[in-house]
Design a protein around this motif. Structure first.
Motif, PDB file in Angstrom:
ATOM      1  N   ASN A 609       0.852  -1.190   0.000  1.00 38.99           N
ATOM      2  CA  ASN A 609       0.000   0.000   0.000  1.00 38.99           C
ATOM      3  C   ASN A 609       0.893   1.247   0.000  1.00 38.99           C
ATOM      4  OD1 ASN A 609      -1.638   2.217   0.830  1.00 38.99           O
ATOM      5  ND2 ASN A 609      -3.147   0.769   1.601  1.00 38.99           N
ATOM      6  N   ALA A 610       0.852   2.030  -1.098  1.00 41.30           N
ATOM      7  CA  ALA A 610       1.744   3.184  -1.251  1.00 41.30           C
ATOM      8  C   ALA A 610       1.488   4.248  -0.188  1.00 41.30           C
ATOM      9  CB  ALA A 610       1.584   3.780  -2.646  1.00 41.30           C
ATOM     10  N   ALA A 611       0.207   4.506   0.104  1.00 40.37           N
ATOM     11  CA  ALA A 611      -0.120   5.520   1.107  1.00 40.37           C
ATOM     12  C   ALA A 611       0.421   5.120   2.479  1.00 40.37           C
ATOM     13  CB  ALA A 611      -1.627   5.720   1.173  1.00 40.37           C
ATOM     14  N   ALA A 612       0.312   3.834   2.829  1.00 36.36           N
ATOM     15  CA  ALA A 612       0.821   3.346   4.113  1.00 36.36           C
ATOM     16  C   ALA A 612       2.342   3.437   4.154  1.00 36.36           C
ATOM     17  CB  ALA A 612       0.365   1.915   4.354  1.00 36.36           C
ATOM     18  N   GLN A 613       3.010   3.098   3.044  1.00 39.78           N
ATOM     19  CA  GLN A 613       4.471   3.206   3.000  1.00 39.78           C
ATOM     20  C   GLN A 613       4.926   4.653   3.165  1.00 39.78           C
ATOM     21  OE1 GLN A 613       5.244   1.414  -0.796  1.00 39.78           O
ATOM     22  NE2 GLN A 613       5.423  -0.668   0.032  1.00 39.78           N
ATOM     23  N   GLN A 614       4.221   5.545   2.488  1.00 39.73           N
ATOM     24  CA  GLN A 614       4.571   6.960   2.568  1.00 39.73           C
ATOM     25  C   GLN A 614       4.396   7.490   3.987  1.00 39.73           C
ATOM     26  OE1 GLN A 614       2.541   9.353  -0.349  1.00 39.73           O
ATOM     27  NE2 GLN A 614       2.899  11.227   0.807  1.00 39.73           N
ATOM     28  N   ARG A 615       3.262   7.175   4.617  1.00 39.94           N
ATOM     29  CA  ARG A 615       3.003   7.669   5.975  1.00 39.94           C
ATOM     30  C   ARG A 615       3.986   7.055   6.968  1.00 39.94           C
ATOM     31  NH1 ARG A 615       2.726  11.448   8.786  1.00 39.94           N
ATOM     32  NH2 ARG A 615       1.719  11.290  10.802  1.00 39.94           N
ATOM     33  N   LEU A 616       4.273   5.760   6.811  1.00 37.15           N
ATOM     34  CA  LEU A 616       5.187   5.072   7.715  1.00 37.15           C
ATOM     35  C   LEU A 616       6.590   5.674   7.613  1.00 37.15           C
ATOM     36  CD1 LEU A 616       4.874   2.626   9.655  1.00 37.15           C
ATOM     37  CD2 LEU A 616       5.861   1.214   7.855  1.00 37.15           C
ATOM     38  N   ALA A 617       7.040   5.935   6.379  1.00 39.38           N
ATOM     39  CA  ALA A 617       8.367   6.525   6.181  1.00 39.38           C
ATOM     40  C   ALA A 617       8.451   7.923   6.790  1.00 39.38           C
ATOM     41  CB  ALA A 617       8.684   6.569   4.685  1.00 39.38           C
ATOM     42  N   GLN A 618       7.396   8.732   6.619  1.00 37.73           N
ATOM     43  CA  GLN A 618       7.384  10.077   7.201  1.00 37.73           C
ATOM     44  C   GLN A 618       7.437  10.026   8.721  1.00 37.73           C
ATOM     45  OE1 GLN A 618       3.893  11.932   5.622  1.00 37.73           O
ATOM     46  NE2 GLN A 618       4.875  12.543   3.685  1.00 37.73           N
ATOM     47  N   MET A 619       6.654   9.122   9.305  1.00 37.44           N
ATOM     48  CA  MET A 619       6.640   9.000  10.767  1.00 37.44           C
ATOM     49  C   MET A 619       8.023   8.634  11.297  1.00 37.44           C
ATOM     50  SD  MET A 619       2.970   7.045  11.092  1.00 37.44           S
ATOM     51  CE  MET A 619       3.144   6.575  12.806  1.00 37.44           C
ATOM     52  N   LEU A 620       8.701   7.720  10.612  1.00 38.01           N
ATOM     53  CA  LEU A 620      10.018   7.275  11.063  1.00 38.01           C
ATOM     54  C   LEU A 620      11.100   8.324  10.792  1.00 38.01           C
ATOM     55  CD1 LEU A 620       9.783   3.570   9.862  1.00 38.01           C
ATOM     56  CD2 LEU A 620      10.026   4.308  12.240  1.00 38.01           C
ATOM     57  N   PHE A 621      11.006   9.021   9.666  1.00 40.94           N
ATOM     58  CA  PHE A 621      12.047   9.989   9.298  1.00 40.94           C
ATOM     59  C   PHE A 621      12.007  11.219  10.197  1.00 40.94           C
ATOM     60  CE2 PHE A 621      14.238  13.187   6.813  1.00 40.94           C
ATOM     61  CZ  PHE A 621      15.306  12.470   6.285  1.00 40.94           C
ATOM     62  N   TRP A 622      10.793  11.719  10.500  1.00 40.79           N
ATOM     63  CA  TRP A 622      10.652  12.940  11.276  1.00 40.79           C
ATOM     64  C   TRP A 622      10.297  12.693  12.741  1.00 40.79           C
ATOM     65  CZ3 TRP A 622      12.643  16.899   8.908  1.00 40.79           C
ATOM     66  CH2 TRP A 622      12.605  16.972   7.503  1.00 40.79           C
ATOM     67  N   GLY A 623       9.986  11.484  13.115  1.00 41.80           N
ATOM     68  CA  GLY A 623       9.580  11.212  14.489  1.00 41.80           C
ATOM     69  C   GLY A 623       8.199  11.747  14.789  1.00 41.80           C
ATOM     70  N   GLN A 624       7.238  11.468  13.901  1.00 37.28           N
ATOM     71  CA  GLN A 624       5.883  11.993  14.060  1.00 37.28           C
ATOM     72  C   GLN A 624       4.972  10.991  14.763  1.00 37.28           C
ATOM     73  OE1 GLN A 624       4.503  13.000  10.135  1.00 37.28           O
ATOM     74  NE2 GLN A 624       5.858  14.755   9.916  1.00 37.28           N
ATOM     75  N   GLN A 625       3.913  11.526  15.344  1.00 34.65           N
ATOM     76  CA  GLN A 625       2.788  10.736  15.880  1.00 34.65           C
ATOM     77  C   GLN A 625       3.229   9.766  16.983  1.00 34.65           C
ATOM     78  OE1 GLN A 625       0.269   9.858  12.533  1.00 34.65           O
ATOM     79  NE2 GLN A 625      -0.961   8.404  13.726  1.00 34.65           N
ATOM     80  N   GLY A 626       4.273  10.153  17.707  1.00 29.95           N
ATOM     81  CA  GLY A 626       4.729   9.346  18.838  1.00 29.95           C
ATOM     82  C   GLY A 626       5.762   8.301  18.494  1.00 29.95           C
ATOM     83  N   VAL A 627       6.129   8.176  17.221  1.00 26.19           N
ATOM     84  CA  VAL A 627       7.106   7.174  16.802  1.00 26.19           C
ATOM     85  C   VAL A 627       8.513   7.741  17.005  1.00 26.19           C
ATOM     86  CG1 VAL A 627       7.955   5.827  14.838  1.00 26.19           C
ATOM     87  CG2 VAL A 627       5.504   6.199  15.145  1.00 26.19           C
ATOM     88  N   THR A 628       9.427   6.915  17.480  1.00 24.33           N
ATOM     89  CA  THR A 628      10.810   7.341  17.680  1.00 24.33           C
ATOM     90  C   THR A 628      11.463   7.587  16.326  1.00 24.33           C
ATOM     91  OG1 THR A 628      10.918   5.988  19.661  1.00 24.33           O
ATOM     92  CG2 THR A 628      13.014   6.736  18.740  1.00 24.33           C
ATOM     93  N   LYS A 629      12.236   8.663  16.244  1.00 23.73           N
ATOM     94  CA  LYS A 629      12.893   9.031  14.991  1.00 23.73           C
ATOM     95  C   LYS A 629      13.892   7.942  14.593  1.00 23.73           C
ATOM     96  CE  LYS A 629      15.057  13.079  12.917  1.00 23.73           C
ATOM     97  NZ  LYS A 629      15.566  14.430  13.169  1.00 23.73           N
ATOM     98  N   ASN A 630      13.763   7.432  13.349  1.00 21.57           N
ATOM     99  CA  ASN A 630      14.632   6.359  12.857  1.00 21.57           C
ATOM    100  C   ASN A 630      14.825   6.552  11.352  1.00 21.57           C
ATOM    101  OD1 ASN A 630      15.971   4.008  12.192  1.00 21.57           O
ATOM    102  ND2 ASN A 630      14.657   2.682  13.431  1.00 21.57           N
ATOM    103  N   PRO A 631      15.753   7.440  10.937  1.00 20.17           N
ATOM    104  CA  PRO A 631      15.931   7.734   9.507  1.00 20.17           C
ATOM    105  C   PRO A 631      16.323   6.515   8.687  1.00 20.17           C
ATOM    106  CG  PRO A 631      17.034   9.373  10.868  1.00 20.17           C
ATOM    107  CD  PRO A 631      16.620   8.280  11.782  1.00 20.17           C
ATOM    108  N   GLU A 632      17.119   5.619   9.251  1.00 15.39           N
ATOM    109  CA  GLU A 632      17.558   4.445   8.504  1.00 15.39           C
ATOM    110  C   GLU A 632      16.362   3.565   8.111  1.00 15.39           C
ATOM    111  OE1 GLU A 632      18.893   5.462  11.320  1.00 15.39           O
ATOM    112  OE2 GLU A 632      20.845   6.183  10.625  1.00 15.39           O
ATOM    113  N   ALA A 633      15.469   3.320   9.079  1.00 10.40           N
ATOM    114  CA  ALA A 633      14.270   2.522   8.778  1.00 10.40           C
ATOM    115  C   ALA A 633      13.362   3.248   7.793  1.00 10.40           C
ATOM    116  CB  ALA A 633      13.517   2.219  10.069  1.00 10.40           C
ATOM    117  N   ALA A 634      13.290   4.580   7.914  1.00 13.60           N
ATOM    118  CA  ALA A 634      12.452   5.365   6.996  1.00 13.60           C
ATOM    119  C   ALA A 634      12.952   5.223   5.565  1.00 13.60           C
ATOM    120  CB  ALA A 634      12.446   6.830   7.421  1.00 13.60           C
ATOM    121  N   ILE A 635      14.278   5.265   5.390  1.00 16.10           N
ATOM    122  CA  ILE A 635      14.851   5.180   4.045  1.00 16.10           C
ATOM    123  C   ILE A 635      14.567   3.822   3.419  1.00 16.10           C
ATOM    124  CG2 ILE A 635      17.055   5.130   2.802  1.00 16.10           C
ATOM    125  CD1 ILE A 635      17.962   7.336   4.839  1.00 16.10           C
TER     126      ILE A 635
END
Length: 1062
Positions: A609-635
């Motif tokens: 699901n492209a929308a889910a991948q996009q939102r998940l990557a944003q949450m991990l890259f910027w540390g949004q919505q309570g998720v711990t910032k993890n740029p490597e996982a976002a990439i």
């Protein structure tokens, strides 16, 4: 007998009056010319001839002659201002010259002004000038129109007062913490309102006469080149007179702009002292410059003079002044004290009045840095001793395997045998105890970095203790540790201390210490401290001076850093999210890596699901919505989405990280392919990205501009900003030179789209006022810079920690971090903190000295983006009275009205209830709400309008309190109208019944009278019949009266019903 030529002047009244009579007595030995000339001088011009007369005398030789002359001066010298004479001249002196020159044989006359020195006889006298408002009015012998004559008569006898204006300007009146960044205080001088002062200023453009006095507490000399102290920037963005800098050796560098167009600079022979308060005085008088440094006791330490034969150019209104740093030069690392500028006068050091006002804070700064020097020296020496001991031990056990294991896993080295004296160890006993607990083997080798790391270790220990359940109860014990951490140069501790002392968090309130640690933290570049000072000076609260230029200096510093921080994925940063604690829907959406929301998104992303991948990557890259910032996982998710789903946004995001090498190895070739692929799919930011590639990698500005123009048409703000940069740098294809005006328009368009750098540039234009389309507006500049500064990731990290603590029901930790965020001036944290204090009043009373709810809701409503519920809260507090605060009905109505203007239906509803209770709304509030008082003059029509607006601003698809209130209002009005019509009906019926009763009674009495005439004795049943009729009539009247009385009772005013009362 020899005759000597002479000339004498005799004046009865030596004043400058029109038609003044002068008696000229003279004698000529040869044919002569007698000259008479009056020369006037004002404040701005000297030697101006205002009267001339000459005559010849060829016949009366060797005879003393006398002649009466009537002097005639210009009207502006001898008459008052009137409808025709607009500006009379203030004359300082008038000299009347008289001289005799023998007539030339050739008959050619020479100029009198040249003949005076060579005259055979000469004389002069002074005439006293008359002040303008002691002069008479002139009879112009003209007839004015009636309107003009009437207007003149209204002001004829008024003596106008000159505006109370001084040439002394207080540029700075509060301590400013300059961190050495490229930001500073911008001040702009306007022209004088007083026309005499303005004329003086204009005459001094080529002969500057001014004095500047600056208090400084210098921490370091300039690291490289020059650092700004005070300088002037002209409309062409070039340095002008004066420009004062500090160099690497601590000498003062002074630069002047010359009339011929180039610049001249000098350097003092003395250097400025470090870590002590002193005053730097500079005065310019034409080509002479005086420089002095003065101590706190006002004794002169150094003095130096410079003299030049060049003419300096000085126009203090054609540009702006900067105190500290700017986009052209770094500022000094120092604290600025009061700064006084005299625009038109040259003052000696003893004449300058520029005292240090806040002496308590001044002394606290000195004591703080003395303590810091001691602590840093102790930490450095302690770490050096421990490391030397470790090196000696290594030489012994490197060959022994077991000793090596003991060193690696055993107890770390520490220094038990102190080399410091007992007195010093007692003074810093907490510090020595902490040093024994620190592992110095893991610290940086660099001395300054090692000391800062020790401060960080101390702070982390305190932060861990404060996060516990009873941490805030032990705040008094943690304060000394925070002080040691701050003195080591770790300024997160400084900000903690500032908040603790200003709010009374677990300790008594101490405003001086709070101000000290705010200034120290800001000077040390702690972002939250800088924002705290910017907010306090923007609002003028907590004994901080309201100063928009000073506020902008702080906010612009963090606004510039916000852009840089977003390009750095390291550090304790998080995306700043507007999450309110009273919004249950948003709170439910918060998650963690093991939360349901995150797990569901991960499941959908795994399925492609492209929308889910996009939102998940944003949450991990910027540390949004309570998720711990993890740029490597976002990439990883960016890469997966770009390859699998062909989603243009994911392709673009992955291309950007490949271009920049953020968390992944740079791959320009693959990045370009992906960027072209996303652009082909019509993604505006990808088209902009291609332009960025051609600009940065290929230096092909034509292709870059072509792509940016396409992206800008598609609404991409980044493209607008990039086009502005091309115009600003003068590299736009086909356009010669720089064009700042067009560049500024593109920056403004980018700012409207939310572009960070574009907004920062526009805020700079508003504070300087140097751009055509951006008139100077310091308040707007502060608002724009504040908006960007509040997006800073380090502030977002604190807000996220507060929110997580709240969700975990860790009330103490949530309270602590929300206070830290709220004191920076961000509104969402202020209203959230007030909400926590409402939920847990016991917590607020226990740990906070100030009234938390009142304080932070008040702070919230003073913001530009204040929420409507905060206005409603404050309106209720003013209406009902809150604890020690008194009731204020008018203020409560203002709060409700403001909530209504924000589109909140509750605001209209509350205003309607105020009217229902018998109160009236002031007219200015109705005007503010755009309610026409002529159309709604009665309370009924006003209530109808308020209830209608209430219903119109609420959810119309469902039943709301506003819809019910509006329905009830219409029912009441309808019922009231029915009652009024019924009343009229029963009153008519009652009157008709009375008339019928009287008619019946009259007819019966008439018939009885007639029967008495026919029969002498009445029948026995007549009285009873008559009485029965009377009783019936009375009963009828009573029956008719009872419903009327009932209805009348229903119409009596009810004190509980304001509508009926009205």
């Amino acid at each position: 007998m020899d005759y000597v030529d002479f000339i004498h002047l005799d004046i009865l009244e030596k004043k400058v009056l029109n038609n003044s009579e002068v008696s000229v007595q003279y004698l000529c030995s040869k044919p002569c010319i007698i000259n008479l000339e009056a020369v006037a001088s004002s404040e701005f011009r000297t030697g101006v001839p205002v009267y001339r007369k000459r005559w010849k005398d060829e016949k009366n030789l060797y005879i003393s002659r006398s002649r009466q002359i009537h002097l005639k001066f210009p009207s502006v010298m001898v008459y008052r201002d009137d409808y025709i004479i607009r500006k009379s001249i203030i004359v300082h002196s008038v000299i009347l010259y008289a001289w005799i020159s023998h007539k030339s044989v050739s008959g050619c006359d020479a100029e009198q002004s040249e003949d005076y020195q060579d005259a055979v006889a000469k004389n002069y006298t002074f005439l006293e000038a008359v002040p303008p408002f002691e002069r008479p009015y002139k009879d112009h012998r003209v007839c004015l129109q009636w309107g003009a004559d009437y207007l003149w008569m209204l002001q004829a006898n008024r003596i106008p007062q000159c505006p109370h204006e001084s040439d002394g300007v207080q540029i700075l009146n509060f301590i400013y913490a300059s961190s050495g960044e490229k930001t500073g205080i911008v001040k702009k001088f306007e022209q004088f309102e007083n026309r005499e002062l303005e004329t003086v200023r204009r005459h001094q453009i080529d002969y500057p006469m001014f004095t500047v006095s600056i208090w400084l507490y210098l921490l370091h000399h300039c690291e490289k080149d020059l650092c700004g102290i005070l300088y002037f920037i002209d409309p062409k963005e070039m340095y002008s007179t004066p420009a004062v800098f500090l160099n690497e050796e601590g000498y003062v560098h002074i630069q002047m702009h010359l009339m011929r167009g180039d610049d001249l600079a000098v350097k003092t022979s003395f250097s400025l002292p470090l870590k002590q308060w002193f005053r730097l005085d500079l005065s310019f008088k034409g080509g002479q410059i005086e420089v002095s440094s003065v101590g706190k006791n006002l004794k002169r330490h150094h003095h130096q003079s410079f003299t030049f034969r060049e003419d300096f150019y000085y126009d203090d209104t054609a540009g702006y002044f900067v105190l500290g740093g700017s986009g052209y030069v770094n500022g000094i690392e120092a604290f600025f004290g009061p700064v006084k500028y005299h625009r038109l006068n040259v003052l000696e050091t003893e004449q300058i009045s520029n005292p240090l006002h806040d002496k308590e804070t001044v002394e606290q700064i000195e004591l703080y840095y003395e303590r810091s020097m001691d602590i840093q020296e102790i930490v450095y020496e302690y770490s050096y001793i421990v490391r030397q001991g470790e090196k000696a031990q290594k030489n012994c056990y490197y060959e022994n395997y077991y000793l090596k294991l003991i060193h690696r896993y055993g107890e770390k080295s520490k220094c038990d045998a102190f080399t410091w004296g007992k007195e010093l160890r007692e003074e810093y006993h907490t510090l020595f105890k902490l040093l024994q607990e620190i592992d110095f083997s893991a610290l940086d080798e660099d001395a300054s970095d090692a000391v800062t790391e020790v401060g960080q270790r101390i702070f982390e220990k305190v932060a861990k203790g404060l996060s516990s359940a009873d941490g805030l109860s032990n705040m008094g014990a943690f304060v000394p540790l925070l002080v040691d951490s701050s003195c080591c140069g770790y300024h997160k501790a400084s900000y903690f201390l500032a908040v603790v002392f200003e709010t009374g968090l677990g300790v008594p309130v101490d405003c001086t210490k709070g101000r000290l640690y705010s200034l120290v933290g800001a000077q040390g570049n702690e972002r939250l401290s800088v924002m705290n000072l910017g907010y306090k000076h923007y609002q003028g609260i907590n004994n901080y001076l309201l100063d928009l230029e000073l506020s902008y200096a702080y906010y612009s510093n963090i606004a510039i850093k916000t852009s840089l921080d977003q390009h750095t994925i390291k550090g304790e940063q998080a995306f700043v999210e507007t999450i309110r604690l009273m919004d249950d829907e948003l709170l439910k959406a918060q998650t963690k890596e093991n939360g349901d929301v995150f797990m569901w998104l991960k499941h959908e992303a795994t399925r492609g699901n492209a929308a889910a991948q996009q939102r998940l990557a944003q949450m991990l890259f910027w540390g949004q919505q309570g998720v711990t910032k993890n740029p490597e996982a976002a990439i990883e998710w960016y890469a997966k989405g770009a390859i699998e789903t062909e989603d243009p946004v994911l392709i673009y995001d992955y291309a950007i990280v490949l271009f920049k090498g953020q968390g992944v190895k740079k791959n320009t070739k693959l990045a370009l392919e992906l960027m072209k692929k996303a652009a082909a799919k019509g993604l505006p930011q990808a088209v902009n990205g291609l332009g960025w590639y051609y600009h940065n990698f290929k230096r092909d500005y034509r292709k870059a501009a072509e792509h940016w123009l396409i992206a800008e048409e598609l609404g991409n703000p980044d493209a607008s900003y990039n086009l502005g940069v091309l115009y600003l740098d003068g590299i736009y294809p086909g356009v010669p030179g720089r064009n700042q005006t067009v560049a500024a328009r593109y920056f403004y368009k980018a700012a409207q789209g939310g572009h960070i750098e574009g907004t920062v540039r526009c805020s700079l234009y508003y504070i300087t006022g140097n751009m055509e389309d951006f008139p100077r507006d310091p308040e707007k500049a502060v608002i724009w810079a504040k908006h960007i500064a509040e997006k800073n990731g380090y502030l977002g990290h604190v807000i996220r920690k507060a929110l997580n603590a709240y969700l975990e029901l860790s009330w103490h930790e949530a309270l602590l971090h929300y206070i830290l965020a709220a004191e920076t001036g961000i509104e969402v944290s202020q209203s959230n903190l007030a909400h926590i204090c409402e939920e847990r009043p016991d917590l607020a009373r226990k740990y906070l000295a100030s009234d938390c709810v009142w304080r932070y809701y008040n702070f919230s409503i003073s913001q530009v983006n204040a929420p409507s519920f905060a206005y409603l809260k404050m309106g209720d507090f003013y209406y009902y009275g809150y604890q020690n605060q008194s009731k204020d009905l008018e203020l409560s109505m203002r709060m409700y009205a403001q909530a209504a203007l924000e589109g909140d239906s509750q605001g209209f509803f509350n205003l309607a209830l105020v009217i229902e209770e018998g109160n009236s709304i002031p007219s200015y509030i109705l005007d503010h709400l755009d309610i026409d008082q002529a159309l709604h003059s009665s309370n009924i029509s006003l209530l109808q309008e308020l209830y209608y607006r209430c219903w119109n601003n609420s959810n119309q698809e469902s039943i709301s309190p506003c819809s019910l209130a509006l329905l009830y209002f219409y029912v009441r009005v309808f019922w009231n109208n029915i009652l009024q019509s019924t009343l009229i009906y029963f009153m008519g019926t009652f009157l008709l019944s009375i008339l019928v009763a009287f008619a019946v009674q009259y007819s019966q009495s008439l018939s009885a009278h007639n029967s008495s005439e026919t029969r002498t004795e009445p029948s026995s049943d007549e009285p009873s019949s008559s009485g029965s009729s009377s009783e019936d009539a009375t009963r009828l009247v009573q029956q008719e009266e009872s419903p009327f009385s009932s209805n009348l009772a229903q119409q009596e005013p009810n004190p509980q019903n304001p509508l009926v009362t009205t």
